[in-house]
Design a protein around this motif. Sequence first.
Motif, short mmCIF file in Angstrom:
data_model
loop_
_atom_site.label_atom_id
_atom_site.label_comp_id
_atom_site.label_asym_id
_atom_site.label_seq_id
_atom_site.Cartn_x
_atom_site.Cartn_y
_atom_site.Cartn_z
N ARG A 33 7.99 10.20 11.88
CA ARG A 33 7.93 9.32 10.70
C ARG A 33 7.04 8.10 10.99
NH1 ARG A 33 12.94 9.01 10.16
NH2 ARG A 33 13.19 10.56 8.49
N ASP A 34 7.21 7.51 12.16
CA ASP A 34 6.40 6.35 12.54
C ASP A 34 4.92 6.71 12.64
OD1 ASP A 34 6.04 3.58 13.73
OD2 ASP A 34 5.35 4.81 15.41
N LEU A 35 4.63 7.86 13.22
CA LEU A 35 3.23 8.28 13.35
C LEU A 35 2.63 8.62 11.98
CD1 LEU A 35 3.59 10.49 16.54
CD2 LEU A 35 2.18 8.43 16.35
N GLY A 36 3.42 9.21 11.08
CA GLY A 36 2.94 9.48 9.73
C GLY A 36 2.59 8.19 9.01
N GLU A 37 3.43 7.17 9.15
CA GLU A 37 3.16 5.88 8.52
C GLU A 37 1.94 5.21 9.15
OE1 GLU A 37 6.82 3.81 8.93
OE2 GLU A 37 7.82 4.92 7.31
N ARG A 38 1.82 5.31 10.47
CA ARG A 38 0.66 4.72 11.14
C ARG A 38 -0.63 5.40 10.70
NH1 ARG A 38 1.45 5.07 17.33
NH2 ARG A 38 -0.73 4.37 17.23
N LEU A 39 -0.59 6.72 10.56
CA LEU A 39 -1.77 7.46 10.13
C LEU A 39 -2.21 7.01 8.74
CD1 LEU A 39 -3.77 9.86 10.43
CD2 LEU A 39 -1.99 11.31 9.43
N ASP A 40 -1.26 6.95 7.81
CA ASP A 40 -1.58 6.56 6.45
C ASP A 40 -2.08 5.12 6.39
OD1 ASP A 40 -1.53 7.64 3.72
OD2 ASP A 40 -0.03 6.12 3.30
N ALA A 41 -1.41 4.23 7.12
CA ALA A 41 -1.79 2.81 7.10
C ALA A 41 -3.16 2.60 7.75
CB ALA A 41 -0.73 1.99 7.82
N HIS A 42 -3.44 3.31 8.83
CA HIS A 42 -4.72 3.14 9.52
C HIS A 42 -5.89 3.51 8.61
CE1 HIS A 42 -7.62 3.17 12.85
NE2 HIS A 42 -8.08 4.29 12.32
N ARG A 43 -5.81 4.65 7.97
CA ARG A 43 -6.91 5.10 7.11
C ARG A 43 -7.10 4.14 5.93
NH1 ARG A 43 -4.88 11.34 6.92
NH2 ARG A 43 -3.36 10.28 5.62
N LYS A 44 -6.00 3.73 5.31
CA LYS A 44 -6.12 2.84 4.15
C LYS A 44 -6.65 1.48 4.55
CE LYS A 44 -2.61 5.15 1.35
NZ LYS A 44 -1.21 5.17 0.88
N ALA A 45 -6.24 0.98 5.71
CA ALA A 45 -6.72 -0.32 6.16
C ALA A 45 -8.22 -0.29 6.45
CB ALA A 45 -5.96 -0.76 7.42
N ARG A 46 -8.70 0.79 7.07
CA ARG A 46 -10.13 0.88 7.39
C ARG A 46 -10.96 1.01 6.11
NH1 ARG A 46 -9.86 -2.11 10.54
NH2 ARG A 46 -12.12 -1.84 10.84
N GLN A 47 -10.45 1.75 5.12
CA GLN A 47 -11.18 1.90 3.87
C GLN A 47 -11.14 0.61 3.05
OE1 GLN A 47 -9.36 5.82 2.60
NE2 GLN A 47 -11.52 6.28 2.25
N ALA A 48 -10.04 -0.15 3.15
CA ALA A 48 -9.98 -1.43 2.46
C ALA A 48 -10.97 -2.42 3.06
CB ALA A 48 -8.55 -1.99 2.52
N ALA A 49 -11.11 -2.39 4.39
CA ALA A 49 -12.05 -3.29 5.06
C ALA A 49 -13.50 -2.85 4.85
CB ALA A 49 -11.73 -3.35 6.55
N HIS A 50 -13.72 -1.55 4.69
CA HIS A 50 -15.07 -1.00 4.52
C HIS A 50 -15.05 0.01 3.37
CE1 HIS A 50 -16.26 -2.83 8.36
NE2 HIS A 50 -15.11 -2.38 8.83
N PRO A 51 -15.19 -0.45 2.13
CA PRO A 51 -15.06 0.44 0.96
C PRO A 51 -16.01 1.63 0.96
CG PRO A 51 -15.01 -1.87 0.29
CD PRO A 51 -15.39 -1.85 1.73
N GLU A 52 -17.09 1.55 1.71
CA GLU A 52 -18.04 2.67 1.75
C GLU A 52 -17.55 3.82 2.63
OE1 GLU A 52 -18.94 0.32 5.43
OE2 GLU A 52 -18.34 -0.13 3.35
N LEU A 53 -16.51 3.58 3.43
CA LEU A 53 -15.97 4.63 4.29
C LEU A 53 -15.28 5.70 3.45
CD1 LEU A 53 -14.27 2.94 7.39
CD2 LEU A 53 -16.19 4.54 7.40
N THR A 54 -15.49 6.95 3.78
CA THR A 54 -14.80 8.05 3.10
C THR A 54 -13.97 8.82 4.12
OG1 THR A 54 -16.53 9.71 3.45
CG2 THR A 54 -16.74 8.27 1.52
N LEU A 55 -12.93 9.48 3.65
CA LEU A 55 -12.12 10.30 4.54
C LEU A 55 -12.94 11.46 5.09
CD1 LEU A 55 -8.68 10.45 2.69
CD2 LEU A 55 -9.29 9.10 4.72
#
Length: 495
Positions: free
Chosen positions: A303-325
């Motif tokens: 559960r912790d790793l799932g939350e970290r995965l989701d938070a990490h991707r969203k944080a990087r895209q928020a900081a750099h809107p041009e980033l895509t998955l």
Amino acid sequence: MFCLVRAARFPGVQAHFGLGADKLAIRWAVPDHPWVTEGAAVRIAMTVAEPAGELGTAGTVARVEREDEEHAEVVERGTSVIHSDLRAGANVAGAVRLKANVGLSFQGMNLVGEGFRLSPEEVTAYGYDLAALPPVVRPYKNARDVTQGGPPRYVIDFYGLTAEQAAELYPRLYQHVLVNVKPERDQNNRDSRRRNWWLFGEPVGKLRHAAQALPRIILTPKTAAHRIFISESTVLLPDCKNYVVCIADSLALGILSSSAHVTWATAAGGWLGVGNDSTYNNKDCFDPFPFPTPTESQAAQIRDLGERLDAHRKARQAAHPELTLTGMYNVLAKLRANEPLNDKERAIHERGLVSILREIHDALDDAVLDAYGWPRDLDDEGILERLVALNRERAEEEKRGLVRWLRPDYQRALAGEPEPEPEALPLPGLDAGAGTPGAGPSEPTKWPATLSDRIAAVRAVIDGSADAHEAESVARRFKAARRADVSDILDSLAA
């Protein structure tokens, strides 16, 4: 003998021959072959079959040379069985849908009318605040929005309202749909879509019902180069090019994002397009997938790793809107293959912190395999073989009345089933009370914390009986016991 060439890879090749699985032997197969005709690059499957007899050889495309000149080298390898999905090895196509999973995964909404869509500018022009939308204006994502990003999208969703109610409550939005949707719907071949022109063509009421009490859902694109699962608010409406899993717990997000499920989904769902992108669906990919039964500590870690995965991707895209998955996972694939990165990929690596993304995924893969009780060094075929076997075990459990519900309260109510009685397991030796022989099975007891106590508890279950005991059956006599741990103890006691 029959020969068949098909333009795509689908399970159930027997249906094309008009013969049942017990009457047909696939002698030779190439499931994924490049083909160029009149300038259109496609992929085909080639099979040779005959009425049941000795099974033959499976072919695989090992290397493609000068694909535009219709040339590919096929390397054959012997196999004892070719399954209906034209695969050798684990029979993924033979897996059955599990009751434990049904009713939680759905394809998204099919609008059947571009006029339902609104740009942010149109929303504000109608007098609405994007931060405080009315209930009939919903944010919306298609598959490309998930993988490639893009500007916000909104749709008018009159689900649950009659045309008269929509006109009375939201006259400007009603007029927008009247002008931009109804003329197109009037020409639709389906009577229901002509009559209900102000509603989506496929509003997926079952999805809405499953998601209505949840704060968030899980999305994955139907077709994508990388099988990615993301968490989204239930305010969002998913397009039909996405599949939705109606579970809010990050434990499910972590399991679905792990190599165990991604490997399964890639094998079960097939591929599409010139890039051979994987496709996902609930019937073949989600419903038959046997989830692990982790201990509390294992569940907390996943559960912790799932939350970290989701938070990490969203944080990087928020900081750099041009980033895509897609860009981030393209770089991740190169890192795993030890391939050098070009300048653009190095920039994505730095902005997306892709090495950290890799670290989270690697830890998640290990944690999920631990929850299954399997070795961490399994290759894809080893994972598939164990998942197929576990699917078979779970199907047998469900026949006996034991269902490992993913959302117990919701799914039992949906199925109209009462709270289940403890499963009657074929284990002699204990009753529901003091443990006297022959009185029937007891309710599962707590799994002891120490090894010595565990050995004593397992011995108490099997002591006094000459019958053989399977680790899975013994493990079910204890709460949160792992099959692998019980198997080790049984081996030790046998020795």
